[in-house]
Design an enzyme around this catalytic site. Structure first.
Site, PDB file in Angstrom:
ATOM      1  N   SER A 282       0.857  -1.189   0.000  1.00 51.88           N
ATOM      2  CA  SER A 282       0.000   0.000   0.000  1.00 51.88           C
ATOM      3  C   SER A 282       0.887   1.230   0.000  1.00 51.88           C
ATOM      4  O   SER A 282       2.041   1.174   0.410  1.00 51.88           O
ATOM      5  CB  SER A 282      -0.860   0.033   1.263  1.00 51.88           C
ATOM      6  OG  SER A 282      -0.088   0.455   2.380  1.00 51.88           O
ATOM      7  N   ASP A 283       0.360   2.353  -0.410  1.00 51.22           N
ATOM      8  CA  ASP A 283       1.080   3.593  -0.145  1.00 51.22           C
ATOM      9  C   ASP A 283       0.984   3.863   1.360  1.00 51.22           C
ATOM     10  O   ASP A 283       0.228   3.203   2.086  1.00 51.22           O
ATOM     11  CB  ASP A 283       0.528   4.754  -0.979  1.00 51.22           C
ATOM     12  CG  ASP A 283       1.550   5.890  -1.100  1.00 51.22           C
ATOM     13  OD1 ASP A 283       2.497   5.940  -0.283  1.00 51.22           O
ATOM     14  OD2 ASP A 283       1.400   6.740  -1.995  1.00 51.22           O
ATOM     15  N   ALA A 284       1.780   4.811   1.836  1.00 52.68           N
ATOM     16  CA  ALA A 284       1.892   5.046   3.270  1.00 52.68           C
ATOM     17  C   ALA A 284       0.533   5.375   3.883  1.00 52.68           C
ATOM     18  O   ALA A 284      -0.137   6.315   3.442  1.00 52.68           O
ATOM     19  CB  ALA A 284       2.866   6.198   3.529  1.00 52.68           C
ATOM     20  N   ALA A 286      -2.168   4.132   3.494  1.00 48.26           N
ATOM     21  CA  ALA A 286      -3.323   4.056   2.589  1.00 48.26           C
ATOM     22  C   ALA A 286      -4.321   2.999   3.039  1.00 48.26           C
ATOM     23  O   ALA A 286      -5.498   3.095   2.713  1.00 48.26           O
ATOM     24  CB  ALA A 286      -2.866   3.776   1.161  1.00 48.26           C
TER      25      ALA A 286
END
Ligand code: NOJ
Length: 760
Positions: A282-284, A286
């Site tokens: 995932s993005d940070a 997210a």
């Protein structure tokens, strides 16, 4: 990717068997731990209790270290000191019953210690081989300090330059974007995952993050399926075809469904249709944001829905949603096989990388690699080949050192080391960073006098950047700066000089993540400074330090020479000096359409012909609809003539290819590079087709008077497109125009017919 027969631990089968054995021995908590990636921000140890926010959390490293000692961390990011990666790796190994090491990931976007030009600049080189070499340097430095995986390349197509992250990608075009994406993956990964001195590449942000509404970072993206398949997906597909081992999700909702919890995107498209076998991160934050987005009910539901959608690993600061996965397995919200499949992908990556058997790095060797002079050379060459010459009236450039007795270098960016490097770098060495001023001084030596005046103080954002917390990142406001006196001094310096080199642009914290703008104007008093210098009558060379198109309407009318140097990196000043004085010849080309003003955006060359095409240039009554500079544009110190465009046939069937060849002659007096570009237009079809589409390019070096013949193949891949009604790839029977030239306005053309439509 499989190893040699005498290296059984790296064969696909051996890896599978080892992963099986590990999975069989792990608890659900340990499994969830392998799927958890934490930031490790050493400096947050000092954030006082009760004063933290999303990014700054009290004792964040302490929380991570406690999780490490429980064996419940799979990966860390933001650690880049080899002694520190070793220390944390040892903690992880002690805490993990199975001896599983950490994967260290990091944003190695354009270099680790040796900073390369920003990605949009490297794309402007239109030279995939050079991009590959440059990212191999980045990978070598990263791997030496213990980083195994880079959150790069960023392959988001960006058509709205208000979006700050345009600087991290390859611009507006899916074809160029795909070529640059694949080159970066090859550079980062080498022969494949586990190749020595290389790292795993993680193309991001899947998908269409660049389509943020209004160019506002993180805002929702609602591209049509037609745009998704034809514009936003191709660079991802190319990165995966080049072997990328990881993919990062995007923050925003994609057509309503958050990308990080989107099973269509992560499962159907990525895994089923494209056969991606690596792991998704995932993005940070997210995953946790799935609940703040109004999608998941709570943190636990966010974890369940992200994992079920196909997001294997969560990137978190503290309090990961994936810590709730064991409970979700317990109460049946997740089945054990789903959890195991995700963990297996992470374990297999660790096994392939070889870090289960060799988890630590040699700190002495890291120092040697980081100081390798060959890396600086590569950075200089990359900066030289990225620069785009936008204007050169009266052949003002290259400057003749002997003739220019006095050179005035002007503008605060001209001597700012941090800004020369650009955004998205953290491990730089300012001492070895060469500014434009330093590069010019070193180049001319005793032969000319170089004076410097900043003229104005650095411009400031209206609110700080989230990256300002890193040392040296926020532009300093110099004390005792007398604005009016400095402006006058700069003009006086220019008046007394033979040539003025003025550097303008955006400070590096004005572009990148969370750095979108509502305007494209030069920030602060830079235009005023430029006008004051130009008013002296001294010839001006304008250097633009940027990662997106800026409003240069005034300059293109009044300034004879404009060179786009982007954020050129560690060796930026040396490269720029070579370009200014003719030691290197600009050969870069714009990877985006350069608008006149912000009101024109988004603007892309590949639009369709609509109603009253003869008035295409009059879509606004108060501004031309043409750009300031077209896509693919860039001048040279040489000039090129295009001739003899020939096709090997003028009629083919849908599955066949046609060969296009063209002769390009250097009609100038210097050996120089030209990027030969091929565009097509399909005149009619099952959709209205774009007026032009880039379908081939090659950067070639040509000597004065020499003619090079360049060939392109136009096959089914270059003609297929995804049809929004049929919902599949099609190739039409149609008449095609082909043009070859030095930018999208190329006029040398030919025509061919394709017979027998098909799906592809
Ligand atoms: C957020 C950014 O969107 C992403 O590109 C980056 O890799 C992570 N933060 C980690 O720094």
């Amino acid at each position: 990717m499989s190893g040699r027969a005498d290296a059984p631990m790296t064969t696909d089968r051996a890896i599978r068997e080892r992963a099986d054995a590990l999975l069989a021995a792990m608890t659900d908590e340990e499994k969830a731990g392998q799927l958890t990636q934490y930031f490790y921000f050493g400096f947050m140890r000092d954030v006082p209790e009760g004063e933290g926010d999303d990014l700054h959390q009290p004792n964040q490293p302490g929380i991570v270290e406690a999780a490490l000692s429980r064996g419940e961390v799979g990966s860390l990011l933001f650690v880049r000191d080899p002694a520190e990666t070793n220390r944390l790796q040892r903690l992880a190994l002690e805490g993990n019953r199975h001896g599983l090491p950490l994967l260290f990931g990091f944003d190695v976007i354009h270099g680790l210690r040796t900073i390369l030009p920003v990605p949009i600049a490297m794309a402007a080189s239109w030279d995939p081989a050079a991009v590959e070499r440059a990212q191999a340097v980045a990978a070598r430095e990263a791997r030496a300090v213990g980083i195994h995986w880079t959150f790069a390349p960023m392959v988001d197509v960006a058509r709205d330059p208000r979006w700050g992250r345009i600087v991290e990608g390859a611009g507006e075009d899916p074809y160029l974007g795909a070529a640059i994406a694949a080159a970066q993956v090859r550079g980062f990964q080498g022969e494949g995952i586990g190749a020595p001195e290389h790292v795993v590449a993680g193309p991001k942000h899947f998908a269409a993050y660049g389509a943020a509404l209004g160019g506002r970072d993180y805002d929702e993206a609602n591209p049509s399926d037609y745009e998704l398949w034809n514009t936003y997906f191709p660079p991802f597909k190319a990165a995966l075809d080049a072997g990328a081992g990881n993919v990062m999700t995007a923050y925003m909702p994609l057509n309503g469904v958050p990308a990080t919890g989107n099973p269509w995107l992560l499962d159907e498209v990525l895994r089923e249709e494209w056969g991606f076998g690596g792991w998704v991160v995932s993005d940070a934050n997210a995953v946790r944001n799935l609940s703040t987005h109004g999608f998941a009910r709570d943190l636990s539901d966010a974890g369940v829905r992200a994992l079920q959608a196909g997001c294997d690993m969560e990137m978190a600061i503290t309090d990961p949603a994936y810590a709730h996965l064991p409970a979700a397995v317990g109460d049946g919200r997740i089945d054990a096989a789903t959890l195991d499949a995700a963990v297996r992908r992470v374990l297999e990556a660790k096994l392939r990388l070889g870090i289960v058997d060799e988890p630590l790095v040699d700190e002495e060797r890291a120092r040697e690699v980081l100081s390798d002079p060959a890396h600086r050379e590569e950075a200089r060459r990359a900066a030289e080949s990225s620069a785009v010459l936008l204007r050169n009236e009266g052949a003002l450039l290259p400057l003749d050192i002997g003739a220019a007795q006095t050179i005035a270098v002007i503008g605060p960016l001209a001597d700012s080391k941090r800004d020369t490097l650009g955004p998205w770098c953290f491990d730089f060495d300012l001492d070895e960073t060469v500014t434009v001023l330093e590069g010019v001084r070193a180049k001319v030596g005793e032969r000319a006098t170089v004076g410097y005046a900043p003229g104005i103080r650095p411009a400031q954002r209206t609110f700080p950047s989230m990256f300002d917390m890193f040392p040296g990142n926020a532009p300093e406001d110099p004390p005792h700066f007398d604005d009016e006196a400095e402006l006058r001094r700069a003009a006086e310096l220019a008046r007394a000089a033979d040539v003025a080199v003025v550097v303008v642009g955006e400070w590096q914290n004005m572009i990148g993540e969370a750095a979108s703008r509502s305007s494209l104007e030069l920030p602060g008093r830079q235009l005023e400074l430029l006008q004051a210098v130009a008013a002296t009558g001294t010839p001006v060379v304008l250097l633009v330090m940027n990662g997106r198109p800026l409003d240069l309407r005034w300059a293109t009318e009044w300034v004879p020479a404009i060179l786009d140097i982007w954020y050129p990196g560690t060796q930026g000043g040396a490269a720029v000096a070579n370009l200014l004085f003719g030691g290197a010849v600009p050969g870069g080309k714009l990877p985006f359409t350069w608008p006149r003003s912000v009101g024109q955006v988004p603007m892309t060359y590949g639009h369709v012909t609509s109603h009253e095409p003869e008035k295409q240039d009059r879509r606004y009554w108060d501004e031309a609809s043409t750009p300031l500079f077209p896509f693919g544009y860039g001048l040279s110190y040489a000039s090129f003539a295009y001739d003899r465009l020939t096709l090997d046939r003028d009629r083919i069937t849908a599955g066949e290819s046609i060969r296009v060849s063209v002769e390009v002659t250097n009609t100038g007096r210097r050996t120089a590079d030209e990027v030969i570009q091929l565009y097509v237009r399909q005149r009619h079809g099952r959709t209205a087709r774009p007026v032009r589409e880039l379908k081939g390019f090659e950067r070639v070096t040509i000597d004065p008077g020499q003619t090079r013949t360049v060939q392109f193949s136009l096959g089914p891949d270059e003609r297929r497109y995804w049809h929004p009604l049929e919902r599949e790839w099609v190739i039409d029977a149609a008449t095609f125009d082909v043009w070859v030239g030095g930018d999208v306005t190329a006029t040398l053309g030919a025509t061919f017919d394709v017979e027998g439509a098909s799906t592809a």
